[in-house]
Design an enzyme around this catalytic site. Structure first.
Site, PDB file in Angstrom:
ATOM      1  N   ASP A  67       0.838  -1.188   0.000  1.00  0.00           N
ATOM      2  CA  ASP A  67       0.000   0.000   0.000  1.00  0.00           C
ATOM      3  C   ASP A  67       0.880   1.248   0.000  1.00  0.00           C
ATOM      4  O   ASP A  67       2.023   1.216  -0.452  1.00  0.00           O
ATOM      5  CB  ASP A  67      -0.912  -0.028   1.242  1.00  0.00           C
ATOM      6  CG  ASP A  67      -2.236   0.661   1.018  1.00  0.00           C
ATOM      7  OD1 ASP A  67      -2.244   1.912   0.962  1.00  0.00           O
ATOM      8  OD2 ASP A  67      -3.280  -0.022   0.912  1.00  0.00           O
ATOM      9  N   HIS A 282      -3.861   5.857   4.074  1.00  0.00           N
ATOM     10  CA  HIS A 282      -4.557   4.758   3.403  1.00  0.00           C
ATOM     11  C   HIS A 282      -4.088   3.407   3.924  1.00  0.00           C
ATOM     12  O   HIS A 282      -4.892   2.557   4.322  1.00  0.00           O
ATOM     13  CB  HIS A 282      -4.321   4.884   1.900  1.00  0.00           C
ATOM     14  CG  HIS A 282      -5.199   4.033   1.056  1.00  0.00           C
ATOM     15  ND1 HIS A 282      -4.840   2.762   0.648  1.00  0.00           N
ATOM     16  CD2 HIS A 282      -6.423   4.258   0.507  1.00  0.00           C
ATOM     17  CE1 HIS A 282      -5.803   2.249  -0.102  1.00  0.00           C
ATOM     18  NE2 HIS A 282      -6.775   3.131  -0.215  1.00  0.00           N
ATOM     19  N   SER A 451     -11.155  -0.238  -1.196  1.00  0.00           N
ATOM     20  CA  SER A 451      -9.905  -0.294  -0.433  1.00  0.00           C
ATOM     21  C   SER A 451     -10.144  -0.760   0.994  1.00  0.00           C
ATOM     22  O   SER A 451      -9.238  -1.298   1.635  1.00  0.00           O
ATOM     23  CB  SER A 451      -9.238   1.084  -0.395  1.00  0.00           C
ATOM     24  OG  SER A 451      -8.608   1.400  -1.603  1.00  0.00           O
TER      25      SER A 451
END
Length: 537
Positions: A67, A282, A451
């Protein structure tokens, strides 16, 4: 990288802007709830712990988060981070001789000797830049016969880039105008955090102020002004700024930071050991969904209770490069990961073959890959979304799960409005709306996206592999797909992103291979008896 964006058009006089919907908050941990007992379409994780796993022993499993970075020091992640015990931290040596110096918690393939890449271009931008140099003096009349196919592809991509850049600039101008008008109204109201009632009581002096009043009176029924301003106004400005100045900018190229040859797909040993990087929002959120500490009475509870999170940084604020994706997969596999979560995707690919080879390598080493389907509300059976398994062998596909995003209600809204889908390309759906998880600074935040759905499934895969370690990657995928809660009703979604786009109602079974939402309780029940003839636990 696919970001978690849900757009709503707000008309405010001269301003036409696109903003994320200010959705109603959900109960924290709802993704782990049970549909029957909680009236929320989670995956029944808590029920599984209570009824199936209590008192059972498990084996620690490494789950790689490939990621944009993971905050290894987060209060809810620090205990569950993977530690490379063969490496002596901070000594500047490659103690375990794996080619990566001081890789204690993982590796950063978009870092260099002095810093790390934060913003990047889209793959589309890089392809146009490459071909723009190649076809610098070419016209339809002069293009060589052997180059005609590439020339037509270049023209299509260039037009796509110009369209997207125009939309980004328009969006930035719109939201900046909305922000300025809103700031002026807030100043007149005289409160730092006005309420919906404050906006209703405001006396507008002109049409733009009237529209601001109307919009905010409605929006603040669903949350606070501070949250709206932070999550929508500031993030909206940042989003369009990133697009216009970095993602879609032909003149922007940060790769010199890394110091590698980005066109050499065979190069493997580059990067640095900073698994956090400049923006770990994220990746930290993804990591928390998978395995946030379930024992510390802090924050949230991840799906899996005995996994170690390996941070492998390969995705910037922009599109990931195929070279980095391939190397991140191989690094995770070679350093013991049994599950890899990949919450990213893109519309174009520079070198799909190198990623395909890495996928095959992972399958050959019994590693399960879990990938987000993407957030464009598109059918990825027909629309490109990379990586994909459209040209891969069955063995590789058997060790790869693609995940769409679902909401909390078992009704026509079950498909998240943004989620991609595909009857042959998407395997399952999982919760991905307003998921509460870990973010940098030992904080927590609600985010939307496939996600977020992908790590729900990666956490479940880690949970199964932890309690039933003799099951293969292919068997774990088969269990997850077979044990879904089938959805036997239609769901609605808009065909396109426009506000007036046609709404369609289709059987949920048309959206994915399994026709259902993953279910941890049923998956673990199935795993307990699965493959006994092949000595599975």
């Amino acid at each position: 990288m696919n970001k978690n964006r849900i757009f709503n058009v707000l008309l405010t006089g001269a301003f036409v802007i696109a903003l994320p919907l200010f959705a109603n908050a959900q109960k924290p941990n709802w993704q782990n709830f049970d549909l029957k007992t909680d009236s929320t379409f989670g995956i029944s994780t808590e029920r599984a712990y209570k009824e199936l796993l209590k008192g059972k022993k498990s084996t620690k499993v490494i789950v790689a988060v490939n990621d944009g970075g993971v905050e290894a020091t987060h209060e809810d992640l620090k205990r569950i981070m993977w530690v490379n015990t063969k490496e002596i931290a901070g000594n500047g040596k490659d103690d375990d001789k794996n080619g990566y110096v001081d890789d204690v918690h993982g590796w950063n393939f978009i870092g260099g000797p002095k810093e790390s890449v934060n913003f990047e271009t889209l793959e589309l931008t890089r392809l146009v830049r490459r071909d723009q140099a190649r076809f610098a003096n070419t016209t339809d009349a002069t293009v060589a016969e052997k180059d005609k196919q590439d020339w037509e592809a270049f023209k299509t991509r260039r037009a796509d880039l110009e369209k997207k850049l125009g939309e980004a600039k328009q969006g930035l101008a719109g939201i900046a105008g909305f922000k300025n008008a809103l700031d002026a109204v807030v100043k007149k109201i005289g409160k730092e955090n006005p309420t919906a009632e404050d906006f209703k009581n405001f006396k507008p002096a002109n049409e733009p102020e009237s529209r601001i009043q109307s919009v905010m009176s409605e929006q603040l029924q669903k949350g606070s002004f501070a949250d709206f301003y932070e999550d929508q106004i500031k993030e909206g400005v940042d989003y369009y700024t990133r697009q216009a100045e970095y993602n879609l900018n032909l003149d922007y190229d940060p790769r010199s930071i890394v110091g590698d040859n980005p066109n050499d797909s065979k190069e493997k040993f580059y990067g640095n050991n900073d698994v956090t990087g400049p923006d770990a929002m994220h990746g930290s959120h993804v990591a928390g969904i998978i395995a946030a500490d379930r024992t510390n009475k802090l924050g949230i509870m991840g799906v899996a209770d005995n996994v170690a999170i390996m941070g492998v940084r390969c995705t910037p604020n922009g599109d990931e490069r195929d070279k980095d994706v391939a190397n991140s997969i191989r690094y995770a596999v070679d350093n013991g990961a049994k599950v890899i979560n990949m919450s990213f995707g893109k519309a174009y690919s520079w070198d799909k073959a190198i990623v395909n080879d890495a996928m095959k390598y992972a399958a050959s080493k019994d590693v399960l890959i879990v990938q987000a389907a993407g957030n464009e509300n598109q059918d990825i059976d027909t629309e490109n979304n990379f990586p994909n398994h459209k040209d891969l062998d069955e063995k590789t596909i058997a060790s790869w799960i693609t995940v769409g995003a679902s909401g909390p209600k078992d009704d026509e809204t079950l498909k998240a409005s943004f989620s991609n889908f595909g009857k042959t390309q998407v395997d399952v759906f999982a919760p991905g709306v307003r998921i509460h998880s870990t973010v940098p600074g030992s904080k927590y935040k609600d985010l939307d996206g496939t996600s977020m759905a992908s790590p729900v499934v990666a956490g479940l895969a880690g949970l199964i592999r932890s309690y039933y370690p003799k099951l293969s990657a292919a068997q774990v995928k088969e269990i997850i797909v077979k044990s879904v809660t089938k959805v036997n009703h239609n769901v609605s979604y808009k065909k396109g992103e426009e506000e007036n786009a046609e709404s369609v109602s289709v059987p949920f079974s048309d959206l994915c291979i399994s026709g259902g939402i993953v279910n941890a309780y049923e998956a673990l029940k199935m795993a307990a008896t699965y493959g006994r003839s092949s000595n599975a636990k």
